[in-house]
Every structure is written in C-alpha cells, then in structure tokens.
Design a protein around this motif. Structure first.
Motif, PDB file in Angstrom:
ATOM      1  N   ASN A  63      -4.321  -8.469 -12.940  1.00 33.16           N
ATOM      2  CA  ASN A  63      -3.389  -8.816 -13.850  1.00 33.16           C
ATOM      3  C   ASN A  63      -2.597  -7.434 -14.324  1.00 33.16           C
ATOM      4  OD1 ASN A  63      -1.661  -9.808 -15.993  1.00 33.16           O
ATOM      5  ND2 ASN A  63      -3.415 -10.106 -17.514  1.00 33.16           N
ATOM      6  N   PRO A  64      -1.356  -7.242 -13.907  1.00 35.12           N
ATOM      7  CA  PRO A  64      -0.752  -6.041 -14.130  1.00 35.12           C
ATOM      8  C   PRO A  64      -0.608  -5.765 -15.722  1.00 35.12           C
ATOM      9  CG  PRO A  64       0.465  -7.384 -12.475  1.00 35.12           C
ATOM     10  CD  PRO A  64      -0.628  -8.259 -12.813  1.00 35.12           C
ATOM     11  N   TRP A  65      -0.655  -6.719 -16.367  1.00 41.15           N
ATOM     12  CA  TRP A  65      -0.364  -6.546 -18.066  1.00 41.15           C
ATOM     13  C   TRP A  65      -1.654  -5.994 -18.627  1.00 41.15           C
ATOM     14  CZ3 TRP A  65       3.985  -6.329 -20.745  1.00 41.15           C
ATOM     15  CH2 TRP A  65       5.112  -7.046 -20.430  1.00 41.15           C
ATOM     16  N   ASP A  66      -2.761  -5.872 -17.800  1.00 41.33           N
ATOM     17  CA  ASP A  66      -3.921  -5.430 -18.234  1.00 41.33           C
ATOM     18  C   ASP A  66      -3.602  -3.775 -18.251  1.00 41.33           C
ATOM     19  OD1 ASP A  66      -5.312  -7.340 -18.852  1.00 41.33           O
ATOM     20  OD2 ASP A  66      -6.354  -7.571 -17.137  1.00 41.33           O
ATOM     21  N   LEU A  67      -2.509  -3.504 -17.687  1.00 38.65           N
ATOM     22  CA  LEU A  67      -2.148  -1.931 -17.785  1.00 38.65           C
ATOM     23  C   LEU A  67      -1.788  -1.525 -19.107  1.00 38.65           C
ATOM     24  CD1 LEU A  67       0.258  -1.879 -14.664  1.00 38.65           C
ATOM     25  CD2 LEU A  67      -2.007  -0.657 -14.730  1.00 38.65           C
ATOM     26  N   VAL A  68      -1.413  -2.418 -19.899  1.00 35.60           N
ATOM     27  CA  VAL A  68      -0.889  -2.208 -21.334  1.00 35.60           C
ATOM     28  C   VAL A  68      -2.094  -2.231 -22.266  1.00 35.60           C
ATOM     29  CG1 VAL A  68       0.438  -3.051 -23.329  1.00 35.60           C
ATOM     30  CG2 VAL A  68       1.493  -2.732 -21.100  1.00 35.60           C
ATOM     31  N   TYR A  69      -2.908  -3.441 -22.188  1.00 38.75           N
ATOM     32  CA  TYR A  69      -3.875  -3.850 -22.949  1.00 38.75           C
ATOM     33  C   TYR A  69      -5.180  -3.607 -22.582  1.00 38.75           C
ATOM     34  CZ  TYR A  69       0.400  -6.659 -24.631  1.00 38.75           C
ATOM     35  OH  TYR A  69       1.454  -6.894 -24.710  1.00 38.75           O
ATOM     36  N   GLU A  70      -5.699  -3.215 -21.578  1.00 39.50           N
ATOM     37  CA  GLU A  70      -7.065  -2.869 -21.358  1.00 39.50           C
ATOM     38  C   GLU A  70      -7.352  -1.312 -21.401  1.00 39.50           C
ATOM     39  OE1 GLU A  70      -8.851  -2.945 -17.093  1.00 39.50           O
ATOM     40  OE2 GLU A  70      -9.433  -4.955 -17.892  1.00 39.50           O
ATOM     41  N   GLU A  71      -8.674  -1.177 -22.071  1.00 37.02           N
ATOM     42  CA  GLU A  71      -9.296   0.084 -22.330  1.00 37.02           C
ATOM     43  C   GLU A  71      -9.522   0.807 -21.040  1.00 37.02           C
ATOM     44  OE1 GLU A  71     -10.193   3.318 -24.518  1.00 37.02           O
ATOM     45  OE2 GLU A  71      -9.581   1.234 -25.211  1.00 37.02           O
ATOM     46  N   GLY A  72      -9.737   0.260 -19.918  1.00 38.77           N
ATOM     47  CA  GLY A  72     -10.167   0.842 -18.640  1.00 38.77           C
ATOM     48  C   GLY A  72     -11.379   1.642 -18.764  1.00 38.77           C
ATOM     49  N   GLY A  84       0.146   7.669 -16.107  1.00 31.88           N
ATOM     50  CA  GLY A  84      -0.473   7.463 -14.708  1.00 31.88           C
ATOM     51  C   GLY A  84      -0.489   5.881 -14.389  1.00 31.88           C
ATOM     52  N   ARG A  85      -0.556   5.060 -15.474  1.00 32.62           N
ATOM     53  CA  ARG A  85      -0.698   3.652 -15.252  1.00 32.62           C
ATOM     54  C   ARG A  85       0.708   3.082 -14.875  1.00 32.62           C
ATOM     55  NH1 ARG A  85      -4.701   0.530 -19.510  1.00 32.62           N
ATOM     56  NH2 ARG A  85      -6.589   1.626 -19.012  1.00 32.62           N
ATOM     57  N   LEU A  86       1.809   3.831 -15.364  1.00 33.26           N
ATOM     58  CA  LEU A  86       3.143   3.364 -14.991  1.00 33.26           C
ATOM     59  C   LEU A  86       3.520   3.705 -13.660  1.00 33.26           C
ATOM     60  CD1 LEU A  86       5.994   2.578 -15.704  1.00 33.26           C
ATOM     61  CD2 LEU A  86       6.326   4.802 -16.724  1.00 33.26           C
ATOM     62  N   MET A  87       2.925   4.755 -13.197  1.00 33.83           N
ATOM     63  CA  MET A  87       2.943   5.316 -11.878  1.00 33.83           C
ATOM     64  C   MET A  87       2.464   4.073 -10.956  1.00 33.83           C
ATOM     65  SD  MET A  87       4.123   7.221  -9.455  1.00 33.83           S
ATOM     66  CE  MET A  87       4.293   8.790  -9.942  1.00 33.83           C
ATOM     67  N   ALA A  88       1.248   3.814 -11.309  1.00 33.03           N
ATOM     68  CA  ALA A  88       0.416   2.899 -10.497  1.00 33.03           C
ATOM     69  C   ALA A  88       1.163   1.419 -10.531  1.00 33.03           C
ATOM     70  CB  ALA A  88      -0.843   2.418 -10.853  1.00 33.03           C
ATOM     71  N   CYS A  89       1.996   1.109 -11.510  1.00 35.32           N
ATOM     72  CA  CYS A  89       2.649  -0.140 -11.747  1.00 35.32           C
ATOM     73  C   CYS A  89       3.903  -0.024 -10.780  1.00 35.32           C
ATOM     74  CB  CYS A  89       3.270  -0.259 -13.046  1.00 35.32           C
ATOM     75  SG  CYS A  89       4.245  -1.845 -13.131  1.00 35.32           S
ATOM     76  N   PRO A 101     -13.330  -7.243  10.666  1.00 38.04           N
ATOM     77  CA  PRO A 101     -13.428  -7.321   9.336  1.00 38.04           C
ATOM     78  C   PRO A 101     -14.359  -6.059   8.619  1.00 38.04           C
ATOM     79  CG  PRO A 101     -14.963  -8.560  10.563  1.00 38.04           C
ATOM     80  CD  PRO A 101     -13.783  -8.154  11.422  1.00 38.04           C
ATOM     81  N   ARG A 102     -13.939  -5.340   7.657  1.00 38.37           N
ATOM     82  CA  ARG A 102     -14.563  -4.225   7.337  1.00 38.37           C
ATOM     83  C   ARG A 102     -15.343  -4.366   5.806  1.00 38.37           C
ATOM     84  NH1 ARG A 102     -16.570  -0.232   7.851  1.00 38.37           N
ATOM     85  NH2 ARG A 102     -15.229   1.453   7.415  1.00 38.37           N
ATOM     86  N   TYR A 103     -14.636  -4.923   4.887  1.00 42.18           N
ATOM     87  CA  TYR A 103     -15.244  -4.845   3.646  1.00 42.18           C
ATOM     88  C   TYR A 103     -14.915  -6.369   2.756  1.00 42.18           C
ATOM     89  CZ  TYR A 103     -14.750   0.084   4.212  1.00 42.18           C
ATOM     90  OH  TYR A 103     -14.946   1.368   4.710  1.00 42.18           O
ATOM     91  N   LEU A 104     -15.772  -6.774   1.943  1.00 43.84           N
ATOM     92  CA  LEU A 104     -15.690  -7.723   1.114  1.00 43.84           C
ATOM     93  C   LEU A 104     -15.238  -7.391  -0.461  1.00 43.84           C
ATOM     94  CD1 LEU A 104     -18.678  -9.924   2.064  1.00 43.84           C
ATOM     95  CD2 LEU A 104     -16.199 -10.758   2.485  1.00 43.84           C
ATOM     96  N   MET A 105     -14.192  -7.889  -0.965  1.00 42.31           N
ATOM     97  CA  MET A 105     -13.782  -7.430  -2.094  1.00 42.31           C
ATOM     98  C   MET A 105     -13.807  -8.690  -3.021  1.00 42.31           C
ATOM     99  SD  MET A 105     -10.284  -5.159  -1.427  1.00 42.31           S
ATOM    100  CE  MET A 105     -10.043  -4.762  -3.303  1.00 42.31           C
ATOM    101  N   ASP A 106     -14.578  -8.594  -4.063  1.00 40.50           N
ATOM    102  CA  ASP A 106     -14.865  -9.299  -5.523  1.00 40.50           C
ATOM    103  C   ASP A 106     -13.826  -9.051  -6.577  1.00 40.50           C
ATOM    104  OD1 ASP A 106     -15.496 -10.877  -7.688  1.00 40.50           O
ATOM    105  OD2 ASP A 106     -17.684 -11.024  -6.873  1.00 40.50           O
ATOM    106  N   LYS A 107     -12.569  -9.811  -6.650  1.00 40.15           N
ATOM    107  CA  LYS A 107     -11.640  -9.198  -7.635  1.00 40.15           C
ATOM    108  C   LYS A 107     -11.888  -9.534  -8.808  1.00 40.15           C
ATOM    109  CE  LYS A 107      -7.742  -9.232  -4.213  1.00 40.15           C
ATOM    110  NZ  LYS A 107      -6.403  -9.843  -4.109  1.00 40.15           N
ATOM    111  N   GLU A 108     -12.961 -10.606  -9.146  1.00 37.84           N
ATOM    112  CA  GLU A 108     -13.130 -10.875 -10.349  1.00 37.84           C
ATOM    113  C   GLU A 108     -14.302  -9.914 -11.115  1.00 37.84           C
ATOM    114  OE1 GLU A 108     -15.981 -14.155 -12.367  1.00 37.84           O
ATOM    115  OE2 GLU A 108     -14.588 -15.173 -10.857  1.00 37.84           O
ATOM    116  N   ALA A 109     -15.150  -9.474 -10.062  1.00 39.25           N
ATOM    117  CA  ALA A 109     -16.182  -8.433 -10.556  1.00 39.25           C
ATOM    118  C   ALA A 109     -15.631  -6.827 -10.382  1.00 39.25           C
ATOM    119  CB  ALA A 109     -17.493  -8.522  -9.920  1.00 39.25           C
TER     120      ALA A 109
END
Length: 458
Positions: A289-298, A206-211, A347-355
């Motif tokens: 960070n796309p490389w978190d597809l490999v290393y992050e638990e999620g 599924g993560r590969l599909m997302a990538c 303007p519809r939404y604010l996105m905090d990419k860090e959080a």
C-alpha cells in the motif's frame, strides 16, 4: 475621463498612428469592461467561466516594441511550507499550457510570506491592425483559461493538501473575516503531518524517491526512463517531477504530501543514511500500500530484519535496477520471481507480500532449495529411467516446471524430471526424440516448505 469616454473620443481617428495602448482600450470597450489604469498597465477582475464565485486579477501591460504582457494571478495564496509540493502541479500545468499557448509561462512568484501562482504571457505584435484588439482578448482569455476550470480544481487541491477539489470542498470549513465569503478551508497537509510517524525529513525524502521510482518503473517507457536519468543529474525535484507528470490524481496527492513531510522540520542538512533507509524501506512499502509511505513507521535498521525480510526488500528493489527479474502473481498476496537462465525464464524466489518475506525456490544452478530427500516419495518412482531418478536425487529443476496458484495457503508444484521428445526438437522441426514426459507433483506452503511429498501420481 473614463475609459469608455476616452474610446468614444478616439473612435473616429484613422488607423494612422495606432498604438498598442489604443488596441488594448478598444479591446476592453468591446468586451464591456472598464479596467483600472496606471500608465501603460491595465488591471481588471475576470470571473471564472466554471466557477463564477472565483475572480482572477488580470493585468495587461504595454512594453517597448509593441510587446504585450498578460499577467494573471491565481486567487489563492500558496504558503511557503507547501510551496515545494504545490510547485509540482504548477509545473505540470505549465507543460500542458505550452501546447495551447506557447507564449505562456506558469510559475510561482514569491510574495511576502507566501507565493502567488501566476500566468505570464508575452507576445510581440509585428504590426497593429483592426484585428489586434481581438487577438489581445483571445490572449487574455486563454491566459485565464490556464488557471480556470479543471486546472483551478487541481491547483486548489494542491494548495490545501487534498486529492481532488471535491474532497477538499467536503471538508469542514471555518468562517473568518477573510476572502471568499469568510470561508477558511481545512489544511490537509497539517492533518497529514499530525498523522504521520516522527521520522526525519531525510527519511521521508527517501520514501518520496522510492514512490517516484515505483511510478516510473510501472508507468514509464524508454523515453520516460531516459528523461528520469537526465533529471536526477539536475536535482531531486526534477526527478520527482518526471514521476508526477505521469502519475494519476491519487499518486500526485501522495507525492505532494510526502514532499511536505520531507520538509516538515525545515532542516537544510541532509542525512544520507536516513535518505537511503527511507528509499529502501519505501521500495518495499510501494509493493503493498503506497500510502503506508506516509503513515507507517518502518523498520529502524537492517539489524532488526530477518534474512527473509532482507531478501524480500532486495527483490522489491531489484525491479528498479534493471535486473532480469520478473514478479508473477500467484494469488493470496504471493508472487513467484523468475529469472532468465539459459535463455529461459526460471523460478527463483517466492515472495510473501503479506509477511514481507522472500524465500529462495531454486538456485542459480537450477537446484531446488525447498526440497530435501525426505520430501520425495521414492517408492512412487520405482521403475523410472535412471536419468530421471538421478535428477530427482540431485534436486535438479532444469526442465520446465510450474508453480500453480495458491489456494488456502498452499500451492501445487509440478517438477519435471524428463521432458517429452518435443523438447529436443530444433526450430526446423528436427531432433525430436521418443522420450516420455515424467513429472513429480508436490505442494508447498507460503514459506516454500513442502507440505505434500513429491510423488509420481498427481
């Protein structure tokens, strides 16, 4: 009798009765090469042009009807557990090869416990002549070139699990009794498997599909999107191949590693729920960070997610569903998601990419969701026209406004209560009024909370 002696004995013959085998013999003699011959098959070792320590095994075979087959084998064997990942690179190079040598096919051939990468070039000669040996030599050289040079580097990297040949050759090596001067290269796929979290194969698929979806959305065009739509009807790997072909070197490395993780446990069954979960969390991860597809638990499931996290995930996913939403960078890992409302981007939404959280800035009805009556300095608005005052009371954000860049976690917001007369002018220049522009100015934090009341004066 050696090949050279054979050629000397036939050199004075006339062209009458010339065979394709004669032309092959003449080609090898002219090139100063003496191959091993087994009937109508001629085998020879050809050194790489760019890497003289690399040797390609080339076999030329005569078939019925003056049809010739040039068969070239890549020197490294592909392990079965990484073959599906390496095959992306094989197919990519195969598409490139057709542009220069249409007769060539590049593919994986199963052999024992692994696969060989081969180039198979078949050509039919309608008639034979003095120039046929040169044509055969060019065919052989071009077939070798498909696996040589930069293509050798990319295939070598794909086989051993690295981004580039340079990266692969910098890794520590082991000295054994095998091929290539007793050198054994470190396996990047194995290291990747050791470092990755213990997720199911389906979750990584599924993560590969997302990538792939992320790459196609960012780099593709209408033609690529159409190809992707057709590919997904054929197979999972056909869709991934579309993304792989337009990806850069690092993205291709990531795709290959994810493909290996999606097969690491060698399970034939597919868990649809895990696949969907991997895809959904993968689309969110790709925005950082796309490389978190490999290393992050999620995240384990939606129950563990707050409403703000769920909204963030949905907004990340929306860009792949063709919805009229656009992310605009506000700095400091913040983004403003705009949507077309009444022919204008609003303007519809604010996105905090860090959080990884999102907050509704304005409703679809153009009502500010971040403002309460306590967030407005009503005293500063004394003397304003009643229409402007009513719009503030209704928290209406109908007229053009602006959210400025974030600085130290705070962004200024310009809230227009009344536009100037130019706003009402039509395309022909008629309809302009004598209205004066009226704006309120405030400031919000990363969650959209008002930290400075909206007031008439900036």
């Amino acid at each position: 009798m050696g090949l050279f002696d054979f050629f000397k004995n036939t050199d004075n013959d006339t062209q009458k009765g010339l065979t394709l085998e004669d032309c092959i013999v003449k080609m090898f003699v002219s090139a100063g090469m003496e191959p091993y011959r087994d009937g109508n098959k001629f085998s020879v070792v050809v050194l790489g042009k760019h890497y003289t320590f690399i040797a390609f095994i080339v076999t030329i075979s005569c078939m019925e009807g003056n049809e010739l087959c040039v068969y070239v084998r890549f020197p490294e064997t592909v392990r079965k557990d990484v073959a599906s990942a390496v095959n992306y690179e094989v197919k990519r190079l195969g598409k490139e090869a057709v542009e220069t040598l249409p007769e060539a096919q590049v593919r994986l051939l199963e052999k024992g416990d692994g696969y060989h990468i081969i180039v198979e070039t078949v050509k039919k000669f309608e008639e034979l002549s003095d120039s046929t040996p040169d044509e055969i030599q060019n065919l052989m050289n071009h077939s070798v070139d498909i696996l040589d040079g930069k293509n050798f580097e990319s295939l070598f990297s794909a086989i051993f699990g690295y981004k580039s040949y340079e990266e692969a050759t910098k890794m520590p090596v082991e000295y054994t009794g095998g091929y290539r001067g007793n050198v054994k290269f470190k396996d990047g796929y194995r290291q990747n498997l050791d470092d990755a979290p213990n997720l199911s194969d389906s979750r990584f698929a599924g993560r590969l599909m997302a990538c792939a979806m992320n790459i196609i959305a960012k780099k593709g065009n209408d033609e690529i999107s159409e190809q992707a739509t057709e590919a997904i009807q054929k197979s999972f790997d056909s869709y991934i191949q579309i993304a792989y072909d337009i990806a850069n070197e690092e993205e291709r490395d990531l795709i290959r590693k994810l493909r290996c993780l999606a097969k690491a446990k060698n399970k034939d069954d597919t868990d649809e729920n895990d696949f969907v979960q991997g895809k959904m969390e993968g689309l969110v991860i790709c925005n950082d960070n796309p490389w978190d597809l490999v290393y992050e638990e999620g995240k384990s499931n939606d129950i563990d997610m707050s409403e703000e996290e769920k909204l963030y995930r949905e907004l990340c996913f929306s860009q792949y569903q063709g919805l009229p939403l656009v992310q605009n960078d506000l700095g400091e890992d913040m983004a403003l998601v705009t949507q077309v409302i009444g022919r204008y981007w609003k303007p519809r939404y604010l996105m905090d990419k860090e959080a990884r959280c999102a907050y509704e800035f304005m409703s679809i009805d153009e009502v500010l969701q971040i403002v309460t009556d306590e967030d407005i300095d009503w005293d500063s608005m004394k003397g304003l026209p009643q229409d402007a005052f009513d719009r503030a009371k209704a928290h209406s954000f109908h007229f053009p406004g602006h959210v400025y860049q974030y600085k130290n976690g705070v962004a200024e917001v310009e809230w227009q209560l009344n536009p100037d007369g130019m706003y009402y002018r039509d395309d022909d220049g008629f309809g302009m009024t004598d209205d004066e522009e009226i704006n309120l100015y405030g400031a919000i934090d990363r969650k959209g909370k008002v930290v400075k009341k909206f007031t008439l004066k900036r």
